[in-house]
Write a protein that holds these residues in place. Structure first.
Motif, PDB file in Angstrom:
ATOM      1  N   ILE A 264      -5.415  17.522   5.773  1.00  0.00           N
ATOM      2  CA  ILE A 264      -5.983  16.589   6.729  1.00  0.00           C
ATOM      3  C   ILE A 264      -7.481  16.882   6.874  1.00  0.00           C
ATOM      4  CG2 ILE A 264      -5.689  15.585   8.997  1.00  0.00           C
ATOM      5  CD1 ILE A 264      -2.955  16.962   9.125  1.00  0.00           C
ATOM      6  N   PRO A 265      -8.235  16.733   5.807  1.00  0.00           N
ATOM      7  CA  PRO A 265      -9.654  17.107   5.844  1.00  0.00           C
ATOM      8  C   PRO A 265     -10.451  16.372   6.913  1.00  0.00           C
ATOM      9  CG  PRO A 265      -8.944  16.597   3.598  1.00  0.00           C
ATOM     10  CD  PRO A 265      -7.798  16.275   4.506  1.00  0.00           C
ATOM     11  N   ASN A 266     -10.240  15.057   7.073  1.00  0.00           N
ATOM     12  CA  ASN A 266     -11.015  14.318   8.071  1.00  0.00           C
ATOM     13  C   ASN A 266     -10.733  14.797   9.481  1.00  0.00           C
ATOM     14  OD1 ASN A 266     -12.456  12.793   6.296  1.00  0.00           O
ATOM     15  ND2 ASN A 266     -11.160  10.982   6.460  1.00  0.00           N
ATOM     16  N   LEU A 267      -9.460  15.117   9.755  1.00  0.00           N
ATOM     17  CA  LEU A 267      -9.111  15.613  11.081  1.00  0.00           C
ATOM     18  C   LEU A 267      -9.820  16.930  11.363  1.00  0.00           C
ATOM     19  CD1 LEU A 267      -7.519  15.234  13.671  1.00  0.00           C
ATOM     20  CD2 LEU A 267      -5.601  16.394  12.571  1.00  0.00           C
ATOM     21  N   HIS A 268      -9.871  17.813  10.375  1.00  0.00           N
ATOM     22  CA  HIS A 268     -10.556  19.094  10.558  1.00  0.00           C
ATOM     23  C   HIS A 268     -12.051  18.880  10.816  1.00  0.00           C
ATOM     24  CE1 HIS A 268      -6.995  21.345   9.666  1.00  0.00           C
ATOM     25  NE2 HIS A 268      -6.857  20.783   8.491  1.00  0.00           N
ATOM     26  N   ALA A 269     -12.649  17.960  10.085  1.00  0.00           N
ATOM     27  CA  ALA A 269     -14.067  17.668  10.292  1.00  0.00           C
ATOM     28  C   ALA A 269     -14.295  17.057  11.673  1.00  0.00           C
ATOM     29  CB  ALA A 269     -14.575  16.743   9.189  1.00  0.00           C
ATOM     30  N   GLN A 270     -13.372  16.211  12.118  1.00  0.00           N
ATOM     31  CA  GLN A 270     -13.487  15.630  13.459  1.00  0.00           C
ATOM     32  C   GLN A 270     -13.415  16.725  14.515  1.00  0.00           C
ATOM     33  OE1 GLN A 270     -10.456  12.612  13.748  1.00  0.00           O
ATOM     34  NE2 GLN A 270     -11.525  11.229  12.372  1.00  0.00           N
ATOM     35  N   TRP A 271     -12.493  17.681  14.347  1.00  0.00           N
ATOM     36  CA  TRP A 271     -12.387  18.783  15.300  1.00  0.00           C
ATOM     37  C   TRP A 271     -13.672  19.595  15.323  1.00  0.00           C
ATOM     38  CZ3 TRP A 271      -9.656  19.341  19.339  1.00  0.00           C
ATOM     39  CH2 TRP A 271      -8.371  18.829  19.416  1.00  0.00           C
ATOM     40  N   ARG A 272     -14.227  19.858  14.141  1.00  0.00           N
ATOM     41  CA  ARG A 272     -15.470  20.639  14.072  1.00  0.00           C
ATOM     42  C   ARG A 272     -16.562  19.928  14.865  1.00  0.00           C
ATOM     43  NH1 ARG A 272     -18.065  24.610  12.035  1.00  0.00           N
ATOM     44  NH2 ARG A 272     -16.342  25.450  10.856  1.00  0.00           N
ATOM     45  N   GLU A 273     -16.715  18.637  14.668  1.00  0.00           N
ATOM     46  CA  GLU A 273     -17.733  17.902  15.423  1.00  0.00           C
ATOM     47  C   GLU A 273     -17.453  17.958  16.923  1.00  0.00           C
ATOM     48  OE1 GLU A 273     -18.804  13.931  14.293  1.00  0.00           O
ATOM     49  OE2 GLU A 273     -19.245  14.531  12.238  1.00  0.00           O
ATOM     50  N   ALA A 274     -16.197  17.786  17.312  1.00  0.00           N
ATOM     51  CA  ALA A 274     -15.851  17.832  18.741  1.00  0.00           C
ATOM     52  C   ALA A 274     -16.205  19.188  19.335  1.00  0.00           C
ATOM     53  CB  ALA A 274     -14.367  17.528  18.937  1.00  0.00           C
ATOM     54  N   LEU A 275     -15.946  20.252  18.577  1.00  0.00           N
ATOM     55  CA  LEU A 275     -16.262  21.586  19.074  1.00  0.00           C
ATOM     56  C   LEU A 275     -17.765  21.842  19.132  1.00  0.00           C
ATOM     57  CD1 LEU A 275     -13.434  23.676  17.396  1.00  0.00           C
ATOM     58  CD2 LEU A 275     -13.692  23.147  19.830  1.00  0.00           C
ATOM     59  N   GLU A 276     -18.530  21.080  18.378  1.00  0.00           N
ATOM     60  CA  GLU A 276     -19.988  21.148  18.496  1.00  0.00           C
ATOM     61  C   GLU A 276     -20.464  20.367  19.723  1.00  0.00           C
ATOM     62  OE1 GLU A 276     -21.430  19.553  14.812  1.00  0.00           O
ATOM     63  OE2 GLU A 276     -20.789  21.295  13.648  1.00  0.00           O
ATOM     64  N   ILE A 277     -19.819  19.242  19.988  1.00  0.00           N
ATOM     65  CA  ILE A 277     -20.246  18.348  21.067  1.00  0.00           C
ATOM     66  C   ILE A 277     -19.928  18.921  22.446  1.00  0.00           C
ATOM     67  CG2 ILE A 277     -19.804  16.100  22.144  1.00  0.00           C
ATOM     68  CD1 ILE A 277     -19.273  15.048  19.260  1.00  0.00           C
ATOM     69  N   ILE A 278     -18.733  19.436  22.637  1.00  0.00           N
ATOM     70  CA  ILE A 278     -18.265  19.823  23.971  1.00  0.00           C
ATOM     71  C   ILE A 278     -19.203  20.819  24.662  1.00  0.00           C
ATOM     72  CG2 ILE A 278     -16.401  20.970  25.236  1.00  0.00           C
ATOM     73  CD1 ILE A 278     -14.475  19.568  23.200  1.00  0.00           C
ATOM     74  N   PRO A 279     -19.562  21.944  24.038  1.00  0.00           N
ATOM     75  CA  PRO A 279     -20.466  22.853  24.765  1.00  0.00           C
ATOM     76  C   PRO A 279     -21.845  22.247  25.006  1.00  0.00           C
ATOM     77  CG  PRO A 279     -19.884  23.759  22.599  1.00  0.00           C
ATOM     78  CD  PRO A 279     -19.101  22.510  22.777  1.00  0.00           C
ATOM     79  N   ARG A 280     -22.296  21.418  24.098  1.00  0.00           N
ATOM     80  CA  ARG A 280     -23.583  20.753  24.330  1.00  0.00           C
ATOM     81  C   ARG A 280     -23.500  19.835  25.543  1.00  0.00           C
ATOM     82  NH1 ARG A 280     -25.873  17.921  19.233  1.00  0.00           N
ATOM     83  NH2 ARG A 280     -27.275  17.225  20.888  1.00  0.00           N
ATOM     84  N   ALA A 281     -22.384  19.120  25.676  1.00  0.00           N
ATOM     85  CA  ALA A 281     -22.216  18.230  26.836  1.00  0.00           C
ATOM     86  C   ALA A 281     -22.245  19.022  28.132  1.00  0.00           C
ATOM     87  CB  ALA A 281     -20.906  17.456  26.709  1.00  0.00           C
ATOM     88  N   TRP A 282     -21.720  20.229  28.094  1.00  0.00           N
ATOM     89  CA  TRP A 282     -21.686  21.067  29.293  1.00  0.00           C
ATOM     90  C   TRP A 282     -23.038  21.692  29.609  1.00  0.00           C
ATOM     91  CZ3 TRP A 282     -16.693  23.869  27.414  1.00  0.00           C
ATOM     92  CH2 TRP A 282     -15.575  23.104  27.772  1.00  0.00           C
ATOM     93  N   GLN A 283     -23.932  21.797  28.620  1.00  0.00           N
ATOM     94  CA  GLN A 283     -25.179  22.533  28.809  1.00  0.00           C
ATOM     95  C   GLN A 283     -26.428  21.657  28.871  1.00  0.00           C
ATOM     96  OE1 GLN A 283     -25.283  26.416  26.480  1.00  0.00           O
ATOM     97  NE2 GLN A 283     -23.660  25.308  25.426  1.00  0.00           N
ATOM     98  N   GLU A 284     -26.442  20.554  28.134  1.00  0.00           N
ATOM     99  CA  GLU A 284     -27.657  19.745  28.037  1.00  0.00           C
ATOM    100  C   GLU A 284     -27.706  18.706  29.154  1.00  0.00           C
ATOM    101  OE1 GLU A 284     -27.869  18.128  24.061  1.00  0.00           O
ATOM    102  OE2 GLU A 284     -27.610  20.124  23.154  1.00  0.00           O
ATOM    103  N   GLU A 285     -28.911  18.468  29.664  1.00  0.00           N
ATOM    104  CA  GLU A 285     -29.086  17.451  30.703  1.00  0.00           C
ATOM    105  C   GLU A 285     -28.656  16.086  30.186  1.00  0.00           C
ATOM    106  OE1 GLU A 285     -29.692  17.058  34.046  1.00  0.00           O
ATOM    107  OE2 GLU A 285     -29.427  19.213  33.869  1.00  0.00           O
ATOM    108  N   VAL A 286     -29.129  15.744  29.004  1.00  0.00           N
ATOM    109  CA  VAL A 286     -28.779  14.479  28.369  1.00  0.00           C
ATOM    110  C   VAL A 286     -28.303  14.796  26.958  1.00  0.00           C
ATOM    111  CG1 VAL A 286     -29.600  12.222  27.603  1.00  0.00           C
ATOM    112  CG2 VAL A 286     -30.454  13.194  29.743  1.00  0.00           C
TER     113      VAL A 286
END
Length: 166
Positions: free
Chosen positions: A1-23
């Motif tokens: 499931i390569p696309n699913l793994h890549a989607q998870w990787r992106e999500a794991l990049e996004i989540i902490p940024r959403a918690w830390q960045e103003e915008v």
């Protein structure tokens, strides 16, 4: 499931940024987020810990590059020891100290183990503790609420204190 793994990787990049960045703004292969303000921000700094599950090489790469911990599911102590060896190899390859990875496990407390007595449960949980687990989610859900409460009393009253001493 390569696309699913890549989607998870992106999500794991996004989540902490959403918690830390103003915008937050993100343009990836799977996720496109226009400038967005995410509020409220978590109290934990820099953000709540991110524990990654899974037992594949890709999951272990996400643990060691994007996660704060690994959450295993339904493994015996022997299976966990083997998986921890593979996780250590992934951490070494990423030049991440293995000791910096929080380790947790979902443990299904079976009726079979309960009938063996509290000491059998303590021995099993202590084996996980010796492997380095600091967190264990004990699953004792049953259809009968009374039975669930009995098991909860056993775990809270006898098992947990004994495991803490082990």
């Amino acid at each position: 499931i390569p696309n699913l793994h890549a989607q998870w990787r992106e999500a794991l990049e996004i989540i902490p940024r959403a918690w830390q960045e103003e915008v937050l703004e993100y343009k990836g292969q799977f996720w496109q987020i226009p400038p967005t303000q995410v509020v409220p921000k978590p109290v934990q700094k820099p953000h709540p810990p991110i524990w990654v599950g899974g037992d594949s090489p890709g999951a272990f790469r996400r643990v060691v590059t994007l996660g704060d911990g690994w959450h295993a599911t339904s493994k015996t102590p022997a299976q966990l020891a083997e998986a921890l060896g593979r996780l250590r190899v992934a951490a070494d390859a990423a030049k991440r100290p293995f000791e910096s990875i929080a380790l947790s496990l979902r443990f299904g407390l079976t009726d079979e183990l309960i009938t063996q007595g509290a000491q059998a449960i303590v021995d099993t949980l202590a084996a996980y503790k010796r492997l380095g687990l600091a967190h264990i989610v004990v699953e004792f859900r049953r259809d009968d609420l009374g039975r669930m409460l009995e098991i909860l009393e056993l775990v809270a009253g006898a098992v947990r204190p004994a495991v803490e001493r082990a």
